[in-house]
Scaffold this motif. Structure first.
Motif, PDB file in Angstrom:
ATOM      1  N   ILE A  27       0.814  -1.066   0.325  1.00  0.00           N
ATOM      2  CA  ILE A  27      -0.162   0.230   0.141  1.00  0.00           C
ATOM      3  C   ILE A  27       1.162   1.932   0.026  1.00  0.00           C
ATOM      4  O   ILE A  27       1.514   1.395   0.696  1.00  0.00           O
ATOM      5  CB  ILE A  27      -1.118   0.461   1.302  1.00  0.00           C
ATOM      6  CG1 ILE A  27      -2.050  -1.087   1.936  1.00  0.00           C
ATOM      7  CG2 ILE A  27      -2.013   1.898   1.716  1.00  0.00           C
ATOM      8  CD1 ILE A  27      -2.195  -1.330   2.742  1.00  0.00           C
ATOM      9  N   MET A  28       0.744   2.445  -0.831  1.00  0.00           N
ATOM     10  CA  MET A  28       1.167   3.636  -0.885  1.00  0.00           C
ATOM     11  C   MET A  28       0.311   4.595   0.128  1.00  0.00           C
ATOM     12  O   MET A  28      -1.029   4.523  -0.468  1.00  0.00           O
ATOM     13  CB  MET A  28       0.943   3.795  -2.662  1.00  0.00           C
ATOM     14  CG  MET A  28       1.810   5.340  -2.294  1.00  0.00           C
ATOM     15  SD  MET A  28       1.556   6.511  -3.271  1.00  0.00           S
ATOM     16  CE  MET A  28       2.638   5.502  -5.113  1.00  0.00           C
ATOM     17  N   GLN A  55     -10.757   0.215   5.342  1.00  0.00           N
ATOM     18  CA  GLN A  55     -11.225  -1.280   6.432  1.00  0.00           C
ATOM     19  C   GLN A  55     -10.958  -2.324   4.799  1.00  0.00           C
ATOM     20  O   GLN A  55     -10.806  -3.159   4.947  1.00  0.00           O
ATOM     21  CB  GLN A  55     -12.707  -1.412   6.712  1.00  0.00           C
ATOM     22  CG  GLN A  55     -13.093  -2.208   6.944  1.00  0.00           C
ATOM     23  CD  GLN A  55     -12.315  -2.946   8.665  1.00  0.00           C
ATOM     24  OE1 GLN A  55     -12.486  -1.837   9.328  1.00  0.00           O
ATOM     25  NE2 GLN A  55     -12.270  -4.111   9.078  1.00  0.00           N
ATOM     26  N   GLU A  56     -11.272  -1.531   3.922  1.00  0.00           N
ATOM     27  CA  GLU A  56     -11.355  -2.379   2.901  1.00  0.00           C
ATOM     28  C   GLU A  56      -9.959  -2.865   2.367  1.00  0.00           C
ATOM     29  O   GLU A  56      -9.572  -4.248   1.555  1.00  0.00           O
ATOM     30  CB  GLU A  56     -12.134  -1.675   1.250  1.00  0.00           C
ATOM     31  CG  GLU A  56     -10.826  -0.682   1.118  1.00  0.00           C
ATOM     32  CD  GLU A  56     -11.439   0.247   1.211  1.00  0.00           C
ATOM     33  OE1 GLU A  56     -11.976   1.830   0.596  1.00  0.00           O
ATOM     34  OE2 GLU A  56     -13.018   0.702   2.380  1.00  0.00           O
ATOM     35  N   LEU A  57      -8.986  -2.488   2.834  1.00  0.00           N
ATOM     36  CA  LEU A  57      -7.364  -2.031   2.720  1.00  0.00           C
ATOM     37  C   LEU A  57      -6.391  -3.027   3.152  1.00  0.00           C
ATOM     38  O   LEU A  57      -5.870  -3.458   3.319  1.00  0.00           O
ATOM     39  CB  LEU A  57      -6.872  -1.205   2.278  1.00  0.00           C
ATOM     40  CG  LEU A  57      -7.043  -0.694   0.805  1.00  0.00           C
ATOM     41  CD1 LEU A  57      -5.712   1.081   1.062  1.00  0.00           C
ATOM     42  CD2 LEU A  57      -7.255  -1.391  -0.083  1.00  0.00           C
ATOM     43  N   LEU A  58      -7.102  -3.496   4.885  1.00  0.00           N
ATOM     44  CA  LEU A  58      -6.949  -4.167   6.434  1.00  0.00           C
ATOM     45  C   LEU A  58      -6.404  -5.059   6.003  1.00  0.00           C
ATOM     46  O   LEU A  58      -7.581  -5.833   5.189  1.00  0.00           O
ATOM     47  CB  LEU A  58      -7.111  -3.320   7.327  1.00  0.00           C
ATOM     48  CG  LEU A  58      -7.550  -2.080   7.905  1.00  0.00           C
ATOM     49  CD1 LEU A  58      -8.624  -1.782   8.797  1.00  0.00           C
ATOM     50  CD2 LEU A  58      -6.044  -1.884   8.110  1.00  0.00           C
ATOM     51  N   ARG A  59      -5.607  -5.377   5.916  1.00  0.00           N
ATOM     52  CA  ARG A  59      -4.854  -7.016   6.323  1.00  0.00           C
ATOM     53  C   ARG A  59      -4.306  -7.067   7.478  1.00  0.00           C
ATOM     54  O   ARG A  59      -3.878  -5.986   8.024  1.00  0.00           O
ATOM     55  CB  ARG A  59      -3.915  -7.632   5.119  1.00  0.00           C
ATOM     56  CG  ARG A  59      -4.933  -7.036   3.344  1.00  0.00           C
ATOM     57  CD  ARG A  59      -5.907  -8.548   3.151  1.00  0.00           C
ATOM     58  NE  ARG A  59      -4.602  -9.176   2.834  1.00  0.00           N
ATOM     59  CZ  ARG A  59      -4.330  -9.459   1.802  1.00  0.00           C
ATOM     60  NH1 ARG A  59      -3.816  -8.689   0.930  1.00  0.00           N
ATOM     61  NH2 ARG A  59      -4.133 -10.507   1.527  1.00  0.00           N
ATOM     62  N   ASP A  60      -4.162  -8.706   7.802  1.00  0.00           N
ATOM     63  CA  ASP A  60      -3.408  -9.393   9.418  1.00  0.00           C
ATOM     64  C   ASP A  60      -2.502  -9.049   8.566  1.00  0.00           C
ATOM     65  O   ASP A  60      -1.192  -9.104   7.875  1.00  0.00           O
ATOM     66  CB  ASP A  60      -3.389 -10.506   9.281  1.00  0.00           C
ATOM     67  CG  ASP A  60      -5.114 -10.452  10.059  1.00  0.00           C
ATOM     68  OD1 ASP A  60      -5.519  -9.937  10.349  1.00  0.00           O
ATOM     69  OD2 ASP A  60      -5.326 -11.947  10.131  1.00  0.00           O
ATOM     70  N   THR A 113       2.616  -2.710   4.593  1.00  0.00           N
ATOM     71  CA  THR A 113       2.995  -3.976   3.955  1.00  0.00           C
ATOM     72  C   THR A 113       2.928  -4.880   5.128  1.00  0.00           C
ATOM     73  O   THR A 113       3.199  -4.793   5.844  1.00  0.00           O
ATOM     74  CB  THR A 113       4.458  -4.243   3.245  1.00  0.00           C
ATOM     75  OG1 THR A 113       4.362  -5.843   2.153  1.00  0.00           O
ATOM     76  CG2 THR A 113       4.813  -4.321   3.567  1.00  0.00           C
ATOM     77  N   ASN A 114       2.785  -6.612   4.588  1.00  0.00           N
ATOM     78  CA  ASN A 114       2.649  -7.111   5.476  1.00  0.00           C
ATOM     79  C   ASN A 114       3.556  -8.502   4.918  1.00  0.00           C
ATOM     80  O   ASN A 114       3.507  -9.404   5.328  1.00  0.00           O
ATOM     81  CB  ASN A 114       1.463  -7.806   5.134  1.00  0.00           C
ATOM     82  CG  ASN A 114       0.930  -8.723   4.456  1.00  0.00           C
ATOM     83  OD1 ASN A 114       1.328  -8.100   3.019  1.00  0.00           O
ATOM     84  ND2 ASN A 114      -0.886  -9.303   4.208  1.00  0.00           N
ATOM     85  N   ASP A 115       4.848  -8.027   3.982  1.00  0.00           N
ATOM     86  CA  ASP A 115       5.528  -8.658   3.887  1.00  0.00           C
ATOM     87  C   ASP A 115       6.993  -8.110   3.810  1.00  0.00           C
ATOM     88  O   ASP A 115       8.006  -7.044   3.193  1.00  0.00           O
ATOM     89  CB  ASP A 115       5.497  -8.495   1.807  1.00  0.00           C
ATOM     90  CG  ASP A 115       6.483  -9.917   0.461  1.00  0.00           C
ATOM     91  OD1 ASP A 115       7.457  -9.702   1.431  1.00  0.00           O
ATOM     92  OD2 ASP A 115       6.933  -9.534   0.093  1.00  0.00           O
TER      93      ASP A 115
END
Length: 240
Positions: free
Chosen positions: A66-67, A92-97, A116-118
């Motif tokens: 995400i930018m 909310q629509e972009l939230l990820r664990d 990111t989550n990476d």
């Protein structure tokens, strides 16, 4: 990776909103592993489950990039007991664990922040040995001189224990409040501010405008964010 809701995943990785996804589920247009889905809150295992929309397979990645156009007054952290964080600004629509800011911008620094989550990707773009440049625009309280420019280009010691690698410095506007561009390949704590303070200059405003070869999307208002495309991810790791 933990399973996540179907509507949340499709909204995060497509042009559809969660409301759109729920409507398509009601119409029987969404299937998982060949079976028509009856509930939009079905939990999806991104490594195993196959999702189709209107009969066409949908590629769902376990990683999110995400930018964000970070505003002032927000801290670059996943959580904070006192301050609002950049994760609090993600819709909310972009939230990820597992989302976290890849590198930090100071509370009063604005501009391009990657969320990111990476973890592997974040390490790759932040490690000084990989020389991924980050470009900033800084407004200073005083003009700079040739000596400062040379020192930035050569690299110099901030103190006995801290050496700054060579950085590119260019004057954009001269005057009482000089505007300069700074390109770093590292990101130490308050680095740009400390580098200019070393020469008696104060940074009065600081914005990150580019990571690698990818510029901040000018259509993003402060606090707004969006998913990056695969082509944009490649630009982040491109040297300039």
């Amino acid at each position: 990776m933990k399973p996540e809701r179907l509507d949340k995943l499709l909204a995060a990785q497509s042009t559809f909103s969660r409301k759109d996804v729920k409507a398509m589920v009601r119409k029987g247009l969404v299937s998982v592993n060949g079976l028509v889905v009856k509930s939009a809150d079905l939990k999806i295992d991104m490594e195993k489950d196959k999702v189709s929309l209107c009969g066409e397979p949908v590629s769902i990645s376990k990683y999110s990039y995400i930018m964000m156009n970070k505003p002032a007054g927000v801290v670059s952290a996943t959580r904070d007991n006192r301050e609002r964080t950049v994760i609090d600004l993600v819709p909310q629509e972009l939230l990820r664990d597992g989302l976290f800011p890849a590198g930090r911008l100071d509370k009063d620094t604005v501009g391009f922040l990657l969320i990111t989550n990476d973890g592997d990707f974040a390490h790759r773009i932040l490690s000084p040995k990989n020389h991924v440049p980050k470009t900033y625009i800084a407004q200073l309280d005083q003009p700079i001189d040739e000596e400062i420019m040379v020192k930035f280009e050569e690299g110099f010691a901030l103190d006995l224990n801290t050496d700054c690698k060579p950085a590119r410095l260019k004057i954009l506007e001269t005057g009482k409040r000089e505007l300069v561009e700074v390109i770093l390949i590292e990101g130490m704590y308050h680095q740009i501010k400390r580098m200019f303070e070393h020469f008696g200059r104060k940074v009065v405003h600081l914005q990150r405008i580019r990571m690698g070869a990818l510029y901040l999307d000018e259509s993003l208002a402060p606090g707004e964010c969006r998913e990056l495309t695969q082509d944009e991810l490649k630009q982040i790791t491109t040297k300039i």
